[in-house]
Design an enzyme around this catalytic site. Structure first.
Site, PDB file in Angstrom:
ATOM      1  N   SER A  67       0.855  -1.188   0.000  1.00 35.00           N
ATOM      2  CA  SER A  67       0.000   0.000   0.000  1.00 35.00           C
ATOM      3  C   SER A  67       0.884   1.228   0.000  1.00 35.00           C
ATOM      4  O   SER A  67       2.073   1.146   0.289  1.00 35.00           O
ATOM      5  CB  SER A  67      -0.910   0.011   1.236  1.00 35.00           C
ATOM      6  OG  SER A  67      -1.753   1.145   1.235  1.00 35.00           O
TER       7      SER A  67
ATOM      8  N   ARG B  55      -0.161  -4.664  -6.372  1.00 40.58           N
ATOM      9  CA  ARG B  55      -1.407  -5.271  -5.887  1.00 40.58           C
ATOM     10  C   ARG B  55      -2.584  -4.527  -6.484  1.00 40.58           C
ATOM     11  O   ARG B  55      -2.536  -3.315  -6.682  1.00 40.58           O
ATOM     12  CB  ARG B  55      -1.462  -5.206  -4.357  1.00 40.58           C
ATOM     13  CG  ARG B  55      -2.659  -5.894  -3.697  1.00 40.58           C
ATOM     14  CD  ARG B  55      -2.578  -7.388  -3.825  1.00 40.58           C
ATOM     15  NE  ARG B  55      -3.546  -8.072  -2.963  1.00 40.58           N
ATOM     16  CZ  ARG B  55      -4.773  -8.441  -3.348  1.00 40.58           C
ATOM     17  NH1 ARG B  55      -5.192  -8.173  -4.570  1.00 40.58           N
ATOM     18  NH2 ARG B  55      -5.579  -9.067  -2.510  1.00 40.58           N
TER      19      ARG B  55
ATOM     20  N   THR C  56      -7.234   2.123   4.504  1.00 41.14           N
ATOM     21  CA  THR C  56      -6.867   1.387   5.712  1.00 41.14           C
ATOM     22  C   THR C  56      -7.821   1.696   6.852  1.00 41.14           C
ATOM     23  O   THR C  56      -8.246   0.786   7.587  1.00 41.14           O
ATOM     24  CB  THR C  56      -5.419   1.722   6.127  1.00 41.14           C
ATOM     25  OG1 THR C  56      -4.535   1.438   5.038  1.00 41.14           O
ATOM     26  CG2 THR C  56      -4.997   0.894   7.323  1.00 41.14           C
TER      27      THR C  56
ATOM     28  N   CYS D 232       0.426  -7.974 -16.619  1.00 41.91           N
ATOM     29  CA  CYS D 232       1.019  -8.603 -15.436  1.00 41.91           C
ATOM     30  C   CYS D 232       2.264  -7.843 -14.996  1.00 41.91           C
ATOM     31  O   CYS D 232       3.171  -7.616 -15.792  1.00 41.91           O
ATOM     32  CB  CYS D 232       1.373 -10.058 -15.733  1.00 41.91           C
ATOM     33  SG  CYS D 232       2.239 -10.874 -14.356  1.00 41.91           S
TER      34      CYS D 232
ATOM     35  N   CYS E 236       4.706 -15.287  -9.663  1.00 38.83           N
ATOM     36  CA  CYS E 236       3.466 -14.609  -9.270  1.00 38.83           C
ATOM     37  C   CYS E 236       3.625 -13.895  -7.928  1.00 38.83           C
ATOM     38  O   CYS E 236       4.059 -14.487  -6.940  1.00 38.83           O
ATOM     39  CB  CYS E 236       2.323 -15.619  -9.200  1.00 38.83           C
ATOM     40  SG  CYS E 236       0.752 -14.904  -8.697  1.00 38.83           S
TER      41      CYS E 236
ATOM     42  N   CYS F 262      -0.979 -10.415  -7.173  1.00 37.84           N
ATOM     43  CA  CYS F 262      -1.643  -9.118  -7.336  1.00 37.84           C
ATOM     44  C   CYS F 262      -3.091  -9.261  -7.785  1.00 37.84           C
ATOM     45  O   CYS F 262      -3.888  -8.356  -7.600  1.00 37.84           O
ATOM     46  CB  CYS F 262      -0.867  -8.246  -8.318  1.00 37.84           C
ATOM     47  SG  CYS F 262      -0.967  -8.765 -10.041  1.00 37.84           S
TER      48      CYS F 262
ATOM     49  N   CYS G  38      -4.539 -10.630 -13.306  1.00 38.91           N
ATOM     50  CA  CYS G  38      -4.936 -11.544 -14.381  1.00 38.91           C
ATOM     51  C   CYS G  38      -6.374 -12.004 -14.229  1.00 38.91           C
ATOM     52  O   CYS G  38      -7.119 -12.123 -15.211  1.00 38.91           O
ATOM     53  CB  CYS G  38      -4.001 -12.747 -14.430  1.00 38.91           C
ATOM     54  SG  CYS G  38      -3.845 -13.643 -12.863  1.00 38.91           S
TER      55      CYS G  38
END
Length: 632
Positions: free
Chosen positions: A130, A380, A416, A575, A601, A604, A607
């Site tokens: 974040s 993310r 948050t 990606c 990977c 995130c 995809c």
């Protein structure tokens, strides 16, 4: 709890694992103190895997198979444990819910009330990415002394935000523009949410929450009589890529609970299932998403301005793509910088990672990081649908909390505090419901949670800004969105009688490659910008290669035949970790072969959201695998 010793362990293991034997045959997990219970469970899993690697010979495995060739160890009955509340996900929402539940239980003198948190990452915070500038309203309520100097357990890594800047970028210029009042960061703190989540986990354990990192919940359990949620099961360990059990095979475990809270973050793999089963989006608009890419740099002292918060719009993104950048100065000579790209972008040639690397060469960013050192990278997805896209959050046996439900305030660029508050509201509703209904066989529905959400500050602030994000879909694109958002921020203030709609699902906005301008990205210089594999190396990502691919595509060849002619490798570009490739292969249709490098990977979920045919299904790999982020 099931205490039977599995046939597999009896036949295949010449030496019984004493920890496992003790757990299975002597005492149920619930009779141990929480900290000891977690250590035993994790030690049992590690010991079983170690025994598998050292004690199981090839001849033993064949002898076992010869006894009954049809025996499939995955059909063994799983061990199970009973808890009061099971929480899937150890981020801010899940941990806040757990802490509040145990606070309520301890205050009532019910210290035996069991709250369990399952986290797929190897350690809490390892999968958390974040910005992050936190509005402290929720943590002030949950843990009032969280940042007080006289608290020895305070969170020590919060940098007070000192001043804000908002810039509209051209290719080489930077134009100051007024920031909406929602982006005023007076009283807020710049933090690493990765560090904050680890700290929250410590506070959770102090009040008696059972926190189990490395346990990936992969299956929702339903009651056979009424179909309500009764808990979750963790995934099996030790499955080979071809789906057969390896010598290290270990069955997953079931956790039964009267209430299960899903706090998986954006686009959770189990949340997808429960939303579909109970049709939780029946009265809401589709969720829309963005991809956030982040780096943490150590910069020269002369370039560091502690507490400064900078946001930008415009360059490098085209005018038909929503997004913007950030630059936060925190800690000691550290800066967090990143780019958010709305996943409803139309051009399949656009690569969010390439745009991020390009942005860093703009003078606004380059002047700060030049001569510094990049020490961390992460990416993310995040929810951007806001008020219109909030689903029904309660269902029989549980609820959605945090980013799983979609409580991010996009204009404020914060989620948050809303995630934590939603967890606290769900905790209070769960405690009240369980206090009123003592029948262990009955199904709980958290009506109180839905009511509390509508009366909370979450609902109020999301409703007030509901029209800002969808306004960028107007024919005027970026400029129309900026103009309308200004009117909303300063004049309308969310009181308009209309609610704008989102354009649709993100994957539906992707246009054919031959109808959009091709984008070529400059070669990275290795100092300011980096190739994608160098960035992935900074994530600490690790997956065992010999396991079923957790990025599920039914037929790779069919996928290539359908997708390559239309989108020319969009998967490789959307990606941010180099997972998807089209490799030249003259033996394949169109001369290319579709390939998935699942070990890269970083979880995130892009995809699963952006694939045009929606034929990529992200599922959790073995527990403890994936990225191991630092300072993200």
């Amino acid at each position: 709890m099931s205490t039977r010793i599995s046939a597999l362990s009896v036949v295949r293991s010449p030496v019984a694992n004493p920890i496992t034997q003790y757990l299975r045959a002597c005492r149920p997990h619930s009779l141990f103190p929480p900290a000891k219970r977690r250590v035993l469970l994790q030690s049992s899993r590690r010991a079983n895997l170690a025994l598998a690697a050292t004690s199981f010979s090839t001849s033993q495995y064949r002898r076992f198979a010869d006894v009954d060739d049809s025996f499939d160890p995955r059909q063994q009955e799983r061990e199970s444990d009973e808890v009061d509340v099971c929480i899937v996900g150890g981020g801010p929402a899940g941990l806040s819910a757990a802490i509040r539940l145990k606070q309520l239980a301890n205050d009532a003198g019910n210290e035996e009330f069991r709250v369990l948190v399952l986290e797929k990452a190897g350690e809490l915070g390892d999968h958390i990415v974040s910005g992050n500038v936190i509005e402290p309203s929720a943590v002030n309520e949950l843990l009032p002394d969280w940042n007080k100097p006289d608290n020895p357990s305070r969170f020590e890594n919060a940098t007070p935000a000192t001043h804000d800047k908002m810039r509209f970028l051209t290719k080489s210029g930077s134009i100051p523009i007024p920031a909406p009042p929602q982006m005023n960061n007076h009283g807020n703190y710049i933090i690493s949410l990765n560090q904050f989540s680890k700290w929250l986990g410590e506070r959770a354990e102090e009040v008696g929450v059972e926190v189990y990192p490395g346990f990936a919940a992969s299956e929702i359990l339903y009651k056979p009589d009424d179909g309500s949620v009764m808990g979750v099961a963790t995934n099996d360990q030790g499955i080979a890529r071809d789906g057969t059990p390896k010598p290290s095979f270990e069955r997953g475990m079931e956790f039964h609970a009267r209430i299960t809270l899903f706090a998986e973050g954006c686009h959770g793999s189990l949340a997808k299932q429960v939303i579909k089963k109970f049709d939780l989006r029946r009265d809401s608009q589709p969720q829309t998403y963005a991809l956030g890419l982040k780096e943490v740099w150590e910069v020269k002292p002369e370039n560091f301005r502690k507490g400064e918060v900078v946001h930008s719009m415009g360059y490098p993104l085209p005018s038909n793509t929503y997004g913007g950048g950030w630059l936060y100065h925190f800690g000691d000579n550290l800066v967090s910088l990143g780019l958010v790209v709305g996943l409803d972008y139309p051009n399949p040639w656009l690569a969010p990672y390439g745009e991020f690397q390009k942005m860093k060469h703009h003078p606004l960013y380059k002047s700060v990081i030049q001569g510094g050192k990049c020490i961390s990278y992460g990416a993310r997805t995040l929810n951007e649908g806001g008020f219109q896209s909030i689903p029904k959050c309660a269902f029989p046996g549980g609820a959605l909390i945090g980013d799983t439900a979609g409580f991010l305030n996009v204009p404020k660029i914060k989620g948050t505090h809303t995630a934590m508050r939603s967890g606290m509201l769900a905790a209070k509703a769960a405690w009240d419901a369980l206090s009123e209904n003592k029948d262990p066989g009955s199904t709980i529905f958290l009506y109180g949670y839905e009511d509390a959400l509508r009366e909370s500050s979450i609902w109020k602030e999301l409703k007030e800004v509901r029209n800002m994000r969808p306004s960028f879909h107007s024919p005027l694109g970026l400029y129309g969105g900026i103009l309308y958002s200004g009117l909303e921020a300063y004049i309308f203030r969310g009181k308009t009688p209309w609610t704008l709609k989102h354009k649709g699902r993100d994957h539906e906005q992707t246009r054919l490659a031959d109808r959009m301008p091709k984008i070529e990205y400059a070669k990275n210089d290795g100092e300011i910008s980096f190739d994608i594999l160098t960035s992935v190396s900074r994530t600490g990502t690790n997956h065992e290669e010999d396991q079923p691919c957790h990025l599920q595509v039914k037929d790779w060849d069919e996928h290539a035949r359908e997708m390559w002619p239309r989108f020319k490798g969009v998967e490789n570009r959307f990606c941010p970790a180099g997972v998807y490739e089209y490799v030249e292969d003259e033996g394949k249709d169109f001369g290319v072969r579709f390939q998935i490098n699942a070990q890269n990977c970083i979880h995130c979920k892009t995809c699963d959201i952006k694939a045009p045919a929606q034929d990529i299904n992200w599922q959790t790999p073995q527990g403890g695998e994936g990225p191991k982020y630092t300072l993200t």
